[in-house]
Design a protein around this motif. Structure first.
Motif, PDB file in Angstrom:
ATOM      1  N   LYS A  77      16.890   6.942  38.419  1.00 36.97           N
ATOM      2  CA  LYS A  77      16.192   7.311  39.654  1.00 36.97           C
ATOM      3  C   LYS A  77      14.843   7.969  39.378  1.00 36.97           C
ATOM      4  O   LYS A  77      13.834   7.601  39.963  1.00 36.97           O
ATOM      5  CB  LYS A  77      17.069   8.229  40.505  1.00 36.97           C
ATOM      6  CG  LYS A  77      18.327   7.537  41.017  1.00 36.97           C
ATOM      7  CD  LYS A  77      19.150   8.472  41.902  1.00 36.97           C
ATOM      8  CE  LYS A  77      20.392   7.759  42.427  1.00 36.97           C
ATOM      9  NZ  LYS A  77      21.221   8.665  43.282  1.00 36.97           N
ATOM     10  N   ASN A  78      14.829   8.972  38.494  1.00 36.68           N
ATOM     11  CA  ASN A  78      13.558   9.619  38.171  1.00 36.68           C
ATOM     12  C   ASN A  78      13.325   9.676  36.654  1.00 36.68           C
ATOM     13  O   ASN A  78      12.564  10.492  36.156  1.00 36.68           O
ATOM     14  CB  ASN A  78      13.490  11.024  38.772  1.00 36.68           C
ATOM     15  CG  ASN A  78      14.591  11.933  38.253  1.00 36.68           C
ATOM     16  OD1 ASN A  78      15.416  11.531  37.427  1.00 36.68           O
ATOM     17  ND2 ASN A  78      14.615  13.169  38.727  1.00 36.68           N
ATOM     18  N   SER A 117       8.986   8.701  41.245  1.00 37.17           N
ATOM     19  CA  SER A 117      10.124   9.587  41.524  1.00 37.17           C
ATOM     20  C   SER A 117      10.087  10.821  40.632  1.00 37.17           C
ATOM     21  O   SER A 117      10.403  11.932  41.085  1.00 37.17           O
ATOM     22  CB  SER A 117      11.440   8.839  41.318  1.00 37.17           C
ATOM     23  OG  SER A 117      11.569   7.785  42.256  1.00 37.17           O
ATOM     24  N   GLN A 177      17.842  12.275  36.844  1.00 36.36           N
ATOM     25  CA  GLN A 177      18.881  11.465  37.484  1.00 36.36           C
ATOM     26  C   GLN A 177      18.716  10.057  36.945  1.00 36.36           C
ATOM     27  O   GLN A 177      17.775   9.347  37.309  1.00 36.36           O
ATOM     28  CB  GLN A 177      18.729  11.496  38.997  1.00 36.36           C
ATOM     29  CG  GLN A 177      18.938  12.867  39.613  1.00 36.36           C
ATOM     30  CD  GLN A 177      18.687  12.844  41.108  1.00 36.36           C
ATOM     31  OE1 GLN A 177      17.541  12.861  41.570  1.00 36.36           O
ATOM     32  NE2 GLN A 177      19.762  12.778  41.873  1.00 36.36           N
ATOM     33  N   GLU A 235       8.227   2.797  39.880  1.00 38.02           N
ATOM     34  CA  GLU A 235       9.197   3.504  40.732  1.00 38.02           C
ATOM     35  C   GLU A 235       9.678   4.795  40.070  1.00 38.02           C
ATOM     36  O   GLU A 235       9.723   5.856  40.694  1.00 38.02           O
ATOM     37  CB  GLU A 235      10.387   2.588  41.019  1.00 38.02           C
ATOM     38  CG  GLU A 235      11.482   3.222  41.839  1.00 38.02           C
ATOM     39  CD  GLU A 235      12.704   2.331  41.975  1.00 38.02           C
ATOM     40  OE1 GLU A 235      13.766   2.860  42.321  1.00 38.02           O
ATOM     41  OE2 GLU A 235      12.593   1.108  41.711  1.00 38.02           O
TER      42      GLU A 235
END
Length: 201
Positions: free
Chosen positions: A149-150, A180, A146, A176
């Motif tokens: 996001k990850n 994730s 994603q 981060e």
């Protein structure tokens, strides 16, 4: 009759490390690539982005290659290291690779039919280490990454450069995304969670 079962990460072989934050001015940011000798074209494809990053950041970054040889244009650069791998035992490889220091992983793939039929196994292996990665924007990785996001997705060379710059400049973003990515693998891509699929098939 044919059943296609996805790749999962064998969590009896891989240990999940706590993501770490490298924001030291004295320690270079390590950008890593792991892959076999069949990936020469994929590395050549992303070469202009890697050269730009090395030129822009000088001693602040280091490129580490495990397995396949880096493009000839990179071999003599002082910021580039290469460790050929000849491990036939996957458990031995998992132990070795989990011990390698890295801050950012890359996985470039030329957009062709062969690569579109690959799996996202490299994402699973990279992410087990809790390290943020930049991945080619093609089917194997689009099915699990994603963007933002990850992990990060890139296609054009300018996009690869921008993604790498973001991760080099922002240790919080690296941390981060690494967390994730690791959670993505732990929550849905472990072999122990899906071993029953083989018996069912």
């Amino acid at each position: 009759n044919t059943w296609v079962l996805p790749n999962y990460l064998n969590d009896q072989l891989w240990t999940f490390q706590s993501p770490h934050r490298n924001d030291s001015e004295d320690d270079p940011i390590v950008i890593g690539y792991m892959g076999g000798h069949t990936h020469a074209a994929d590395l050549q494809y992303v070469l202009p982005a890697l050269e730009r990053i090395l030129d822009s950041y000088a001693s602040r970054v280091r490129l580490s290659f495990w397995g396949g040889e880096p493009p000839g244009e990179l071999r003599n650069r002082p910021q580039v290291s290469w460790a050929p791998l000849d491990m036939q035992d996957y458990a031995e490889f998992a132990r070795f690779f989990a011990a390698q220091p890295c801050d950012i992983f890359i996985s470039p793939l030329v957009d062709n039919r062969f690569n579109q039929a690959k799996s996202a196994i490299k994402y699973l292996e990279y992410s087990a280490l809790g390290v943020a990665g930049v991945y080619s924007r093609i089917l194997p990785y689009e099915s699990i990454v994603q963007d933002g996001k990850n992990g990060l997705l890139a296609s054009a060379i300018d996009e690869w450069i921008l993604c790498l710059q973001k991760l080099i400049e922002d240790p919080d973003l690296r941390l981060e995304l690494g967390r994730s990515a690791q959670c993505t693998v732990q929550q849905g891509h472990l072999l122990s969670q899906h071993a029953g699929l083989w018996a069912a098939a």
